[in-house]
Enzyme design. Structure first.
Site, short mmCIF file in Angstrom:
data_model
loop_
_atom_site.label_atom_id
_atom_site.label_comp_id
_atom_site.label_asym_id
_atom_site.label_seq_id
_atom_site.Cartn_x
_atom_site.Cartn_y
_atom_site.Cartn_z
CG ASP A 62 6.65 -2.04 0.02
OD1 ASP A 62 7.38 -2.60 -0.34
OD2 ASP A 62 5.73 -1.41 0.51
CG ASP A 68 6.75 6.90 2.13
OD1 ASP A 68 5.31 6.72 2.21
OD2 ASP A 68 7.25 6.45 1.27
CD GLU A 90 5.08 0.69 4.61
OE1 GLU A 90 3.42 1.97 5.02
OE2 GLU A 90 5.07 0.17 4.02
CD GLU A 91 7.63 4.77 5.68
OE1 GLU A 91 8.93 4.06 5.02
OE2 GLU A 91 6.50 4.20 5.00
CG ASP A 109 1.06 2.65 6.00
OD1 ASP A 109 2.13 3.70 5.63
OD2 ASP A 109 0.08 2.18 4.94
CG LEU A 111 1.54 9.24 2.22
CD1 LEU A 111 1.20 10.30 3.24
CD2 LEU A 111 2.97 10.37 1.71
CG ASP A 112 -2.08 2.72 3.04
OD1 ASP A 112 -1.77 1.98 2.80
OD2 ASP A 112 -3.49 2.28 2.12
CD GLU A 276 -0.02 -2.00 5.18
OE1 GLU A 276 0.48 -0.62 4.23
OE2 GLU A 276 0.82 -2.59 4.76
#
Ligand code: AHG
Ligand code: MN
Ligand code: MN
Length: 327
Positions: A62, A68, A90-91, A109, A111-112, A276
């Protein structure tokens, strides 16, 4: 009398070293959450707000926003002060080493919902805490790839009108709300109970033409309302920020669906299993709900890759069972 998160965690941990480690990690994540809540609250006044990082895509593919990355940095700094050996995020493509000794790994995660942050909807931080030992897991990726059923604790913070922590330590699901005056998270709900039945579903209906047959059949039957096979009218809600949709479900029931579809890259849906789906599945089950990929209980799935996606259906347990029956 109000119970602080600190007191609650102290009670939970007692003199058990592994529980004390979990308590320390949760406390540091909650502290990170207070800092992230402040950053998010600055909204369009902050330089970092909704800025996209160059042409960068994150490990999940993404667009990565500056917020983020800043959120991840805040979490790293805090978790360096807890017995956490590695962070999966995630990052970041690969696990981030935090401490030479530590009996835990954490997946986040940071910042979802950040793809919608400029619209001022609630966003949040999701976390999953797993046991770790260097002897058992020479490769930290394998520690992060434990099944969801191995989680020691999980939860998320949501930065909305109020800043709230939804947490499980494996014995029920609790809600803590941030008291801005004292800076403490205060126990607001000791035992979340998701109603088993519901008439409310959440799905991105614009993808309908890409769905597989069971998914399409389920939503068709909901849309048919009173006159259809379900014999009741349904309501639809979709924020597009999973923490916000999840918090609604924890409050009044409902189901969230992001299954696989025919679009390229969406064969396994959109949500990531390790940071997640697994944490959300754990807090959902601990609140009397259920979570599945359509066929298998989320917490029973053996992860294959750190950033792997998984079809996700969670919420009110009778409705989740109904959806599974279409599969
Ligand atoms: P993230 O911002 O961490 O990438 O997660 C976004 C997720 C989830 O929060 C949300 O429910 C879903 O993506 C929305 O997807 P669509 O934009 O495809 O509806
Ligand atoms: Mn997300
Ligand atoms: Mn994210």
């Amino acid at each position: 009398m109000s119970v602080t998160l600190q007191a609650f965690l102290r009670d939970f941990a007692g003199s058990d070293p592994q529980k004390q480690a979990v308590a320390a990690a949760v406390e540091r994540i909650a502290e990170a959450g207070i800092a992230i809540a402040d950053l998010v609250a600055q909204g369009p006044l902050a330089d970092h707000f909704a800025k996209i990082m160059g042409d960068e895509a994150n490990a999940g593919g993404d667009a990565q926003k500056e917020l983020d990355v800043i959120s991840e940095e805040v979490i790293i700094a805090k978790l360096k002060q807890a017995p956490v050996a590695f962070l999966g995020s995630e990052e970041s493509e690969t696990p981030i080493p935090l401490n030479d000794v530590g009996s835990l790994v954490v997946a986040v995660d940071p910042l979802d919902g950040s793809s919608n942050i400029d619209t001022n909807v609630s966003v949040g931080t999701i976390y999953s805490i797993l046991p770790y030992s260097a002897a058992q897991f020479p490769d930290p990726v394998d520690a992060l790839k434990q099944k969801g059923s191995a989680q020691l604790a999980a939860g998320f913070l949501i930065y909305g009108p109020s800043t709230v922590l939804v947490s499980t330590l494996g014995a029920g699901t609790q809600v803590f709300a941030l008291d801005r005056a004292s800076g403490d998270f205060i126990l607001a709900k000791a035992a979340v109970e998701i109603p088993a039945q519901t008439k409310e579903y959440g799905v991105n209906q614009s993808n309908m033409r890409h769905w597989d047959t069971p998914m399409r059949a389920y939503i068709d039957d909901c849309l048919a309302g009173k006159d259809g096979p379900r014999a009741k009218d349904f309501n639809m809600r979709w924020v597009g920020s999973m923490v916000a949709d999840a918090f609604r479900i924890f409050t009044r029931g409902g189901v969230y669906l992001y299954t696989g579809d025919k679009r390229k890259g969406y064969e396994q849906g959109r949500l990531r299993l390790i940071y997640e789906a697994n944490p959300v599945a754990f807090i959902t089950e601990q609140a009397n709900g259920a979570a599945t990929d359509g066929k298998t209980r989320i917490l029973d799935i053996q992860p294959e890759k750190l950033h792997q996606r998984i079809p996700l259906v969670f919420g009110s347990k009778d409705e989740v069972a109904k959806i599974a029956s279409y599969y």
